[in-house]
Design a protein around this motif. Structure first.
Motif, mmCIF file in Angstrom:
data_model
loop_
_atom_site.group_PDB
_atom_site.id
_atom_site.type_symbol
_atom_site.label_atom_id
_atom_site.label_comp_id
_atom_site.label_asym_id
_atom_site.label_seq_id
_atom_site.Cartn_x
_atom_site.Cartn_y
_atom_site.Cartn_z
ATOM 1 N N MET A 1 48.111 48.062 38.782
ATOM 2 C CA MET A 1 48.269 49.496 38.821
ATOM 3 C C MET A 1 49.145 49.909 37.391
ATOM 4 O O MET A 1 49.031 50.844 36.940
ATOM 5 N N GLY A 2 50.159 49.022 37.287
ATOM 6 C CA GLY A 2 50.815 49.377 36.196
ATOM 7 C C GLY A 2 50.205 48.822 34.728
ATOM 8 O O GLY A 2 50.748 48.875 33.657
ATOM 9 N N LEU A 3 48.935 48.423 34.871
ATOM 10 C CA LEU A 3 47.940 47.948 33.627
ATOM 11 C C LEU A 3 48.547 46.600 33.012
ATOM 12 O O LEU A 3 48.315 46.286 31.817
ATOM 13 N N ILE A 4 49.355 45.864 34.140
ATOM 14 C CA ILE A 4 49.529 44.485 33.494
ATOM 15 C C ILE A 4 48.381 43.735 33.697
ATOM 16 O O ILE A 4 47.808 43.550 34.945
ATOM 17 N N THR A 5 47.942 42.797 32.790
ATOM 18 C CA THR A 5 46.585 42.115 32.959
ATOM 19 C C THR A 5 47.127 40.503 33.002
ATOM 20 O O THR A 5 45.960 39.787 33.876
ATOM 21 N N ARG A 6 48.047 40.161 32.178
ATOM 22 C CA ARG A 6 48.485 38.547 32.781
ATOM 23 C C ARG A 6 49.864 38.338 32.862
ATOM 24 O O ARG A 6 50.636 39.031 32.264
ATOM 25 N N ARG A 7 50.100 37.539 33.582
ATOM 26 C CA ARG A 7 51.518 37.145 33.736
ATOM 27 C C ARG A 7 51.588 35.355 34.014
ATOM 28 O O ARG A 7 50.796 34.771 34.438
ATOM 29 N N LYS B 1 49.853 34.875 39.727
ATOM 30 C CA LYS B 1 49.019 35.997 39.854
ATOM 31 C C LYS B 1 49.542 37.245 39.624
ATOM 32 O O LYS B 1 50.881 37.670 39.837
ATOM 33 N N VAL B 2 48.832 38.262 39.121
ATOM 34 C CA VAL B 2 49.114 39.727 39.048
ATOM 35 C C VAL B 2 48.966 40.405 40.245
ATOM 36 O O VAL B 2 48.101 40.291 40.918
ATOM 37 N N THR B 3 50.134 40.969 40.682
ATOM 38 C CA THR B 3 50.238 41.558 42.032
ATOM 39 C C THR B 3 49.208 42.876 41.889
ATOM 40 O O THR B 3 49.168 43.444 40.721
ATOM 41 N N PRO B 4 48.905 43.479 43.089
ATOM 42 C CA PRO B 4 48.066 44.796 43.104
ATOM 43 C C PRO B 4 48.905 45.916 42.341
ATOM 44 O O PRO B 4 48.519 46.605 41.391
#
Ligand SMILES: C[S@@+](CC[C@H](N)C(=O)[O-])C[C@H]1O[C@@H](n2cnc3c(N)ncnc32)[C@H](O)[C@@H]1O
Length: 240
Positions: A223-229, A216-219
């Motif tokens: 906010m840091g513009l990360i879309t996938r992890r 899961k991408v954390t909130p």
């Protein structure tokens, strides 16, 4: 020449990361391992992955490499195996290791091999992959596992911000919900496409499987513009 800040960080913190990321690789070992199969863990940290391999599989011929003396001390205590102090980006060190292995584990190390630029860092990571393949027996398997974040441009940004802040302060400041920090050690994370490119530069191997554990991408990361992890496992077979 190693990044001294990275070595100092791991000498001081010797963190123990979760072993769940290794489960796909464990299944690969169970499927292809024979009696007497050997495994070397590059960037073995405190030895928890080696201990997990020992517990989950029949492998007993295990050893570890790390640049951190403190980590290797803990690995020997935890696993009782042979260890080698040195860098996977040092070709003559890699050549000095007296044997080849059926399995080579390279987990969460590539993003710590930093150079002056992202391009230079990627070249170091690619050289590490080449050296990791050198440690394999023909027909053996490299198990490459890396945390992967998208988009790449945010990882470019993170790399240069960390570079900058590290020059100004030794303080560790959290950003984007990253487990680590904005200061040392600088990190250079790669997308799956870049990892595949590092492997495919080597003609002596082929990618057998790719496995993705989506996270899961954390909130805060959003906010840091990360879309996938994800945690990516790539199984690479050295040609016979
Ligand atoms: C994030 S930790 C990962 C530890 C373990 N592989 C895991 O996934 O739990 C990175 C490890 O790589 C080691 N390392 C960093 N640069 C290295 C290098 N050039 N050669 C070998 N090990 C290195 C660090 O000392 C540290 O133990």
């Amino acid at each position: 020449m190693e990044d001294q800040q990275t070595v100092d960080y791991f000498d001081k913190y010797t963190p123990e990361y979760s072993v769940e990321r290794l489960e796909f690789a464990i299944d690969v070992i169970k499927k292809h391992g024979r009696e007497n199969s050997s495994l070397i863990d590059i960037g073995c940290g405190v030895g928890n992955l080696l201990a997990f391999v020992k517990q989950q599989t029949h492998l007993t011929d295990l050893c570890g490499i790390d640049v951190s003396r403190a980590c290797l001390q803990k690995t020997r205590e935890a696993v009782g195996c042979e260890t080698f102090l040195g860098s996977i980006t040092d070709g003559s060190f890699v050549e000095s290791i007296p044997k080849k292995f059926d399995f080579v584990l390279l987990m969460a190390v590539l993003h710590h091999l930093v150079g002056r630029t992202r391009k230079e860092s990627k070249a170091r990571a690619a050289y590490a992959v080449k050296n990791a393949l050198e440690l394999l027996e023909a027909g053996g398997r490299l198990m490459l596992i890396e945390p992967v974040y998208y988009p790449t441009i945010v990882m470019d940004f993170l790399f240069y911000v960390k570079k900058l802040v590290t020059k100004m302060t030794a303080k560790r400041i959290e950003i984007f919900g990253f487990r680590n920090n904005i200061g040392a050690p600088v990190v250079s994370y790669y997308a799956n496409e870049a990892l595949v490119d590092m492997i495919e530069r080597n003609e002596n191997c082929e990618i057998e499987t790719m496995h993705f554990d989506k996270e899961k991408v954390t909130p805060v990361q959003r906010m840091g513009l990360i879309t996938r992890r994800m945690d990516t496992t790539i199984i690479v077979r050295k040609k016979d």
